[in-house]
Design a protein around this motif. Structure first.
Motif, PDB file in Angstrom:
ATOM      1  N   UNK A  89       0.852  -1.185   0.000  1.00 39.72           N
ATOM      2  CA  UNK A  89       0.000   0.000   0.000  1.00 39.72           C
ATOM      3  C   UNK A  89       0.893   1.241   0.000  1.00 39.72           C
ATOM      4  N   UNK A  90       0.908   1.965  -1.124  1.00 40.30           N
ATOM      5  CA  UNK A  90       1.818   3.100  -1.283  1.00 40.30           C
ATOM      6  C   UNK A  90       1.205   4.427  -0.859  1.00 40.30           C
ATOM      7  N   UNK A  91       0.006   4.421  -0.307  1.00 41.45           N
ATOM      8  CA  UNK A  91      -0.618   5.701   0.053  1.00 41.45           C
ATOM      9  C   UNK A  91       0.181   6.451   1.113  1.00 41.45           C
ATOM     10  N   UNK A  92       0.936   5.730   1.927  1.00 40.18           N
ATOM     11  CA  UNK A  92       1.772   6.390   2.927  1.00 40.18           C
ATOM     12  C   UNK A  92       3.003   7.053   2.343  1.00 40.18           C
ATOM     13  N   UNK A  93       3.257   6.821   1.060  1.00 42.89           N
ATOM     14  CA  UNK A  93       4.393   7.430   0.382  1.00 42.89           C
ATOM     15  C   UNK A  93       3.929   8.609  -0.470  1.00 42.89           C
ATOM     16  N   UNK A  94       3.045   9.413   0.076  1.00 47.22           N
ATOM     17  CA  UNK A  94       2.480  10.532  -0.668  1.00 47.22           C
ATOM     18  C   UNK A  94       3.118  11.871  -0.373  1.00 47.22           C
ATOM     19  N   UNK A  95       4.294  11.864   0.239  1.00 45.40           N
ATOM     20  CA  UNK A  95       4.930  13.129   0.622  1.00 45.40           C
ATOM     21  C   UNK A  95       5.409  13.935  -0.577  1.00 45.40           C
ATOM     22  N   UNK A  96       5.309  15.251  -0.438  1.00 45.36           N
ATOM     23  CA  UNK A  96       5.966  16.182  -1.357  1.00 45.36           C
ATOM     24  C   UNK A  96       7.296  16.533  -0.699  1.00 45.36           C
ATOM     25  N   UNK A  97       8.392  16.048  -1.251  1.00 44.73           N
ATOM     26  CA  UNK A  97       9.687  16.195  -0.594  1.00 44.73           C
ATOM     27  C   UNK A  97      10.337  17.552  -0.867  1.00 44.73           C
ATOM     28  N   UNK A  98      10.224  18.015  -2.117  1.00 35.68           N
ATOM     29  CA  UNK A  98      10.898  19.281  -2.452  1.00 35.68           C
ATOM     30  C   UNK A  98      10.323  19.835  -3.741  1.00 35.68           C
ATOM     31  N   UNK A  99      10.178  21.141  -3.788  1.00 34.78           N
ATOM     32  CA  UNK A  99       9.766  21.828  -5.014  1.00 34.78           C
ATOM     33  C   UNK A  99      10.881  22.786  -5.401  1.00 34.78           C
ATOM     34  N   UNK A 100      11.447  22.575  -6.589  1.00 32.48           N
ATOM     35  CA  UNK A 100      12.505  23.444  -7.088  1.00 32.48           C
ATOM     36  C   UNK A 100      11.978  24.403  -8.141  1.00 32.48           C
ATOM     37  N   UNK A 101      12.870  25.110  -8.793  1.00 30.02           N
ATOM     38  CA  UNK A 101      12.464  26.085  -9.801  1.00 30.02           C
ATOM     39  C   UNK A 101      11.883  25.422 -11.044  1.00 30.02           C
ATOM     40  N   UNK A 102      12.318  24.200 -11.330  1.00 29.26           N
ATOM     41  CA  UNK A 102      11.833  23.520 -12.532  1.00 29.26           C
ATOM     42  C   UNK A 102      11.595  22.028 -12.312  1.00 29.26           C
ATOM     43  N   UNK A 103      11.451  21.612 -11.044  1.00 28.85           N
ATOM     44  CA  UNK A 103      11.212  20.205 -10.766  1.00 28.85           C
ATOM     45  C   UNK A 103      10.571  20.040  -9.395  1.00 28.85           C
ATOM     46  N   UNK A 104      10.020  18.863  -9.180  1.00 31.69           N
ATOM     47  CA  UNK A 104       9.436  18.525  -7.884  1.00 31.69           C
ATOM     48  C   UNK A 104       9.798  17.085  -7.562  1.00 31.69           C
ATOM     49  N   UNK A 105      10.067  16.808  -6.295  1.00 32.55           N
ATOM     50  CA  UNK A 105      10.394  15.454  -5.833  1.00 32.55           C
ATOM     51  C   UNK A 105       9.253  14.977  -4.942  1.00 32.55           C
ATOM     52  N   UNK A 106       8.645  13.842  -5.316  1.00 28.86           N
ATOM     53  CA  UNK A 106       7.464  13.364  -4.599  1.00 28.86           C
ATOM     54  C   UNK A 106       7.556  11.864  -4.357  1.00 28.86           C
ATOM     55  N   UNK A 107       6.834  11.405  -3.339  1.00 26.38           N
ATOM     56  CA  UNK A 107       6.691   9.977  -3.127  1.00 26.38           C
ATOM     57  C   UNK A 107       5.788   9.377  -4.186  1.00 26.38           C
TER      58      UNK A 107
END
Length: 452
Positions: A89-107
């Motif tokens: 169950x991947x719903x617990x991996x829904x974090x937004x880790x970082x938002x940059x100027x031209x990218x985003x890192x998410x679970x």
């Protein structure tokens, strides 16, 4: 005897999360949005870390069990289900880790809606969004991810910079176009066959202020396709789709085009629509905020929840047709089915894409520079005979689509045999087979596709 109780839990190291044997938890993981296939897993992992996923995957592989990741459960044909193994169950991996100027890192468990919630305040957006925003990022990237801007920006998988994954051997890797390239190219649109996505770095572009939406009506499929081809060739549309509906029991052809613009700089409607052969008296033109544009499907979902159709079976059929045979093939299929074959609020989608925009190696497309999506978005009633009829139609349509040079989009409610998968991947099949043996030698990952 409860089969789940036979798991040798004493062999499993301590976890940061939980491996649940609860019957209700397992039953929830045995169903999906399609409500067509049901498979009861032995257990459901609610991971507390990437290491949990690696440990349980390796443990499952060593014991001969299968593993599948489940995001928001929107598969239409049991792809994230396992009847002799573990659902993660991947719903617990829904974090937004970082938002940059031209990218985003998410679970991987983040939804596109949550991605937008983080990016729009910065006036940024992913270049390609699925119409339905509550799909998980990981699930979308496992199949490709198509949207109204795909003709310009490709699939969602074409706009990924980096992935963190867990292979079938339970090993954690970071991969990108520069690092572990083979794995990166196999995981994107790889149907979960080689590794499970746990984190993604997505490209972002500037979000437009406004969206000018044109809904144009046509008397037939031929004239609809002709104008779609013109718009694609001229590059006038930022968003280009089309649908065939039957609100009164007869097919109605509609083109949907969106032109993005800045506030106070509205497009010239006459220039946008020049040379088009639609029934202009029926044209509907709306000017929306970008948020209203990306959330447009929400109203349709609300309607289907009101009628109860959202909870019914969804035996969807999604394909790509070669541009050289698109109109002829689609028209022949539509002549052989009835509006009730897609349901009261079902629809057929039909619109062109430029193949050059799609660069993900494992996304299979027909030959030619232009292809058309041709999808039966079915919303069944509670009548099980109707569901069975729709599934039978899906099977009968497959050889017709293949004979025309088309391919199925793997999210369809339709089982392919291993030999049909080999045919589907074509020249890429040796790469697929080799990657399976390298990254998932026990063949434990994502059995719902039945590729191997």
């Amino acid at each position: 005897m409860n089969e789940a109780r036979s798991l040798p839990l004493t062999e499993l190291p301590p976890l940061d999360g939980e491996l649940s044997l609860d019957t209700e938890v397992r039953a929830a993981a045995a169903d999906d949005f399609g409500h067509v296939v049901e498979r009861m897993p032995l257990a459901v992992l609610r991971p507390g870390s990437v290491q949990d996923i690696a440990l349980v995957t390796r443990w499952a592989a060593d014991n001969g069990w299968k593993v599948a990741a489940r995001g928001q459960g929107h598969s239409t044909f049991g792809r994230s289900q396992v009847d002799t193994g573990i659902v993660i169950d991947m719903t617990g991996f829904g974090d937004i880790h970082r938002v940059g100027e031209d990218h985003i890192v998410v679970g991987a468990g983040a939804t596109w809606r949550s991605v937008l919630a983080a990016t729009l305040p910065r006036k940024l957006t992913p270049p390609v969004l699925t119409n339905y925003l509550d799909l998980s990022v990981g699930g979308t990237l496992s199949v490709g991810g198509i949207g109204g801007t795909t003709h310009r920006y490709g699939m969602a998988t074409d706009n990924v910079r980096e992935l963190e994954v867990v292979t079938g051997e339970g090993k954690v890797f970071t991969c990108s176009r520069e690092e572990n390239t083979e794995l990166f190219d196999c995981v994107r649109a790889g149907l979960g066959q080689f590794a499970l996505i746990t984190r993604a770095t997505l490209s972002l572009v500037a979000a437009p202020d406004r969206a000018r939406r044109y809904a144009l009506v046509y008397p037939d499929l031929e004239s609809l396709a002709a104008d779609q081809r013109l718009l694609l060739r001229k590059g006038r549309a930022d968003h280009l789709q089309g649908s065939i509906l039957a609100p009164d029991g007869r097919w109605r052809h509609q083109l949907e085009m969106v032109v993005f613009h800045a506030s106070g700089d509205q497009p010239d409607d006459d220039a946008v629509l020049a040379g088009l052969a639609d029934d202009r008296a029926q044209a509907q033109i709306d000017d929306l905020s970008y948020r209203e544009y990306v959330e447009a499907f929400d109203k349709f979902e609300e309607l289907l929840r009101t009628t109860g159709e959202w909870a019914n079976a969804h035996p969807w059929w999604l394909t790509f047709l070669p541009g050289s045979a698109a109109e002829e093939t689609a028209a022949a299929v539509l002549a052989d089915i009835e509006p009730q074959d897609v349901g009261v609020h079902g629809l057929v989608t039909f619109y062109p894409l430029t193949v050059d925009a799609i660069r993900t190696p494992l996304v299979t497309m027909p030959a030619g520079e232009v292809v058309f999506t041709f999808n039966l978005i079915r919303f069944a009633s509670t009548d099980t005979q109707q569901v069975g009829h729709m599934l039978e139609q899906n099977r009968a349509l497959y050889p017709r689509i293949r004979a025309a040079g088309g391919v199925v989009y793997p999210v369809s409610a339709f089982p392919l045999t291993p030999s049909e998968w080999e045919e589907h991947f074509g020249a890429r099949w040796p790469v697929v087979r080799s990657a399976k043996e390298r990254f998932d030698p026990a063949h434990c990952l994502t059995p719902g596709y039945e590729v191997f």
